[in-house]
Design a protein around this motif. Structure first.
Motif, mmCIF file in Angstrom:
data_model
loop_
_atom_site.group_PDB
_atom_site.id
_atom_site.type_symbol
_atom_site.label_atom_id
_atom_site.label_comp_id
_atom_site.label_asym_id
_atom_site.label_seq_id
_atom_site.Cartn_x
_atom_site.Cartn_y
_atom_site.Cartn_z
ATOM 1 N N ALA A 271 9.641 5.525 1.340
ATOM 2 C CA ALA A 271 8.901 4.707 2.304
ATOM 3 C C ALA A 271 9.562 3.344 2.461
ATOM 4 C CB ALA A 271 7.452 4.552 1.854
ATOM 5 N N ALA A 272 9.995 2.750 1.340
ATOM 6 C CA ALA A 272 10.650 1.443 1.402
ATOM 7 C C ALA A 272 11.982 1.512 2.139
ATOM 8 C CB ALA A 272 10.848 0.894 -0.010
ATOM 9 N N ILE A 281 4.245 -1.628 1.548
ATOM 10 C CA ILE A 281 5.019 -0.635 0.798
ATOM 11 C C ILE A 281 5.623 -1.274 -0.446
ATOM 12 C CG2 ILE A 281 7.049 0.853 0.875
ATOM 13 C CD1 ILE A 281 6.430 1.299 3.854
ATOM 14 N N ARG A 282 6.171 -2.471 -0.291
ATOM 15 C CA ARG A 282 6.759 -3.177 -1.444
ATOM 16 C C ARG A 282 5.699 -3.443 -2.506
ATOM 17 N NH1 ARG A 282 12.357 -3.100 -1.031
ATOM 18 N NH2 ARG A 282 12.941 -3.385 1.139
ATOM 19 N N THR A 287 3.816 -2.287 -7.802
ATOM 20 C CA THR A 287 2.702 -2.065 -8.723
ATOM 21 C C THR A 287 2.939 -0.816 -9.568
ATOM 22 O OG1 THR A 287 1.174 -3.121 -7.160
ATOM 23 C CG2 THR A 287 0.207 -1.728 -8.862
ATOM 24 N N VAL A 288 3.406 0.250 -8.937
ATOM 25 C CA VAL A 288 3.659 1.496 -9.671
ATOM 26 C C VAL A 288 4.822 1.317 -10.651
ATOM 27 C CG1 VAL A 288 4.384 3.901 -9.429
ATOM 28 C CG2 VAL A 288 2.678 2.956 -7.868
ATOM 29 N N ALA A 304 9.488 -9.492 -2.977
ATOM 30 C CA ALA A 304 9.809 -9.161 -1.588
ATOM 31 C C ALA A 304 8.537 -9.072 -0.753
ATOM 32 C CB ALA A 304 10.581 -7.845 -1.519
ATOM 33 N N ALA A 305 7.477 -8.475 -1.315
ATOM 34 C CA ALA A 305 6.202 -8.388 -0.606
ATOM 35 C C ALA A 305 5.640 -9.778 -0.336
ATOM 36 C CB ALA A 305 5.208 -7.559 -1.402
ATOM 37 N N ALA A 306 5.702 -10.647 -1.341
ATOM 38 C CA ALA A 306 5.183 -12.007 -1.182
ATOM 39 C C ALA A 306 5.974 -12.791 -0.143
ATOM 40 C CB ALA A 306 5.219 -12.731 -2.527
ATOM 41 N N LYS A 307 7.277 -12.571 -0.088
ATOM 42 C CA LYS A 307 8.113 -13.264 0.906
ATOM 43 C C LYS A 307 7.817 -12.754 2.308
ATOM 44 C CE LYS A 307 12.911 -14.315 2.137
ATOM 45 N NZ LYS A 307 14.337 -14.138 1.770
#
Length: 374
Positions: A271-272, A281-282, A287-288, A304-307
């Motif tokens: 997915a990423a 997705i990040r 988390t996993v 990356a998700a936070a950015k």
């Protein structure tokens, strides 16, 4: 690029739920074609011995855009490569320039949509409205800008506005699968999973190769507490469209929750790769990975998700948890405070963030006292 979160339609107001003949699947939208061309360019540069990254390609696409400052395709190419390189501020500006340029209305609408998405991720409501206004000006009689409105409303937890926008889209095109999906999600958010399923099923009948209606059926099963049906719908979504990042995300999450960790990670990693711009997705992948002890890889994904979504609190909660596990109470506490600051509503008393903050503060106090004694 039409695809911020979901899609839907409207049986309630009399749209017939008659089975439609499956259409010939259309080519990918112009924005998706542009993204695929960029992927090919990255692979080509990699194969020729160059570092095949989006950042390497920014100067080339910038020169092309500067040579044709009113060319929508050139501007969109430049915006996409900036987006892939993580330069969101510049990317948004170039997307807006593409949306305001003449000709190529579908490309301009796609540019406005991505600009709205970036603005939404950073919490700028005025910029979101401006980008949505550009989308409407570009395609004034089309369903697409109303679908965009519905997705923005869903992401903002305004189910009533999403419902109204999806209805407006379907009034212009009753067969629009994305509008049907948006309406389905609006009904699900309003606590009507049965009605939501009717619209999702209708969307799947209109286009059996579109994964999104099946993803929504997985979401409905999840809301109904039916994990077996959720997993079956997520698998069907991946089978319908192997290039759907949303389907791979849904399947990966469902597999992980059923203990199938290796296959879950394969799906989430896929997915990423399919959608490297998606913060959600990040977040799930990070988390996993963190839960499996792969802390460095987890941190990379969560950062990356936070950015990608600087106004979104959830990545900071997971970063706080990860840092606490690593014994870094100071950074964990800092991330927890960012989570609390970004949260639209204060977390309830039983939320795990409160215990995490308490543990980190106690740990830091103990260390300070120990250093004083020494």
């Amino acid at each position: 690029m039409r695809g911020l979160t979901a899609a839907a339609t409207l049986l309630i107001c009399g749209v017939q739920l008659a089975r439609a003949e499956p259409p010939v699947r259309p080519p990918p939208p112009p924005s998706e074609q542009a993204r695929r061309l960029l992927d090919e360019a990255i692979l080509a540069s990699s194969g020729s011995g160059r570092t095949g990254t989006a950042r390497d390609l920014v100067p080339r696409f910038k020169l092309a855009a500067e040579a044709a400052p009113h060319s929508v395709p050139a501007l969109l190419d430049h915006a996409i490569v900036l987006d892939r390189a993580g330069d969101l501020e510049q990317a948004e500006a170039v997307y807006l320039a593409a949306a305001a340029a003449p000709d190529f209305p579908e490309l301009r609408s796609a540019a406005a949509e991505r600009a709205a998405s970036i603005a939404l991720d950073r919490g700028d409501a005025a910029a979101v409205r401006a980008a949505v206004g550009l989308a409407h000006a570009t395609l004034p009689d089309d369903a697409a800008p109303f679908v965009l409105e519905a997705r923005i409303a869903l992401a903002s937890h305004d189910a009533s506005a999403a419902h109204a926008a999806a209805r407006s889209a379907l009034a212009r095109d009753p067969q629009d699968v994305e509008a049907l999906c948006a309406l389905a999600r609006a009904h699900l958010a309003q606590g009507s999973p049965g009605v939501a399923r009717l619209f999702a099923v209708r969307g799947a009948r209109i286009d059996p190769e579109d994964a999104e209606p099946l993803v929504i059926q997985a979401e409905i099963a999840r809301a109904n507490g039916d994990p077996a049906a959720e997993l079956a719908a997520a698998r069907a979504a991946v089978e319908a469209d192997v290039e759907s990042a949303t389907a791979a995300l849904a399947l990966g999450r469902s597999l992980y929750e059923r203990g199938q960790v290796d296959e879950a990670l394969r799906q989430l990693s896929r997915a990423a790769e399919l959608d490297p711009l998606a913060a959600a997705i990040r977040l799930v992948l990070g988390t996993v990975l963190g839960a499996q002890g792969q802390k460095a890889a987890a941190e990379e994904q969560l950062l990356a998700a936070a950015k990608r979504a600087p106004a979104w609190p959830e990545p900071h909660l997971e970063l706080a948890r990860l840092k606490e596990l690593q014994g870094d109470a100071k950074t964990a506490l800092a991330e927890a405070k960012v989570f609390l600051r970004l949260s639209v509503r204060a977390p309830p008393p039983g939320h795990p963030i409160h215990a995490l903050v308490q543990r980190c503060e106690e740990s830091l106090r103990t260390r300070t006292q120990a250093s004083v004694v020494q």
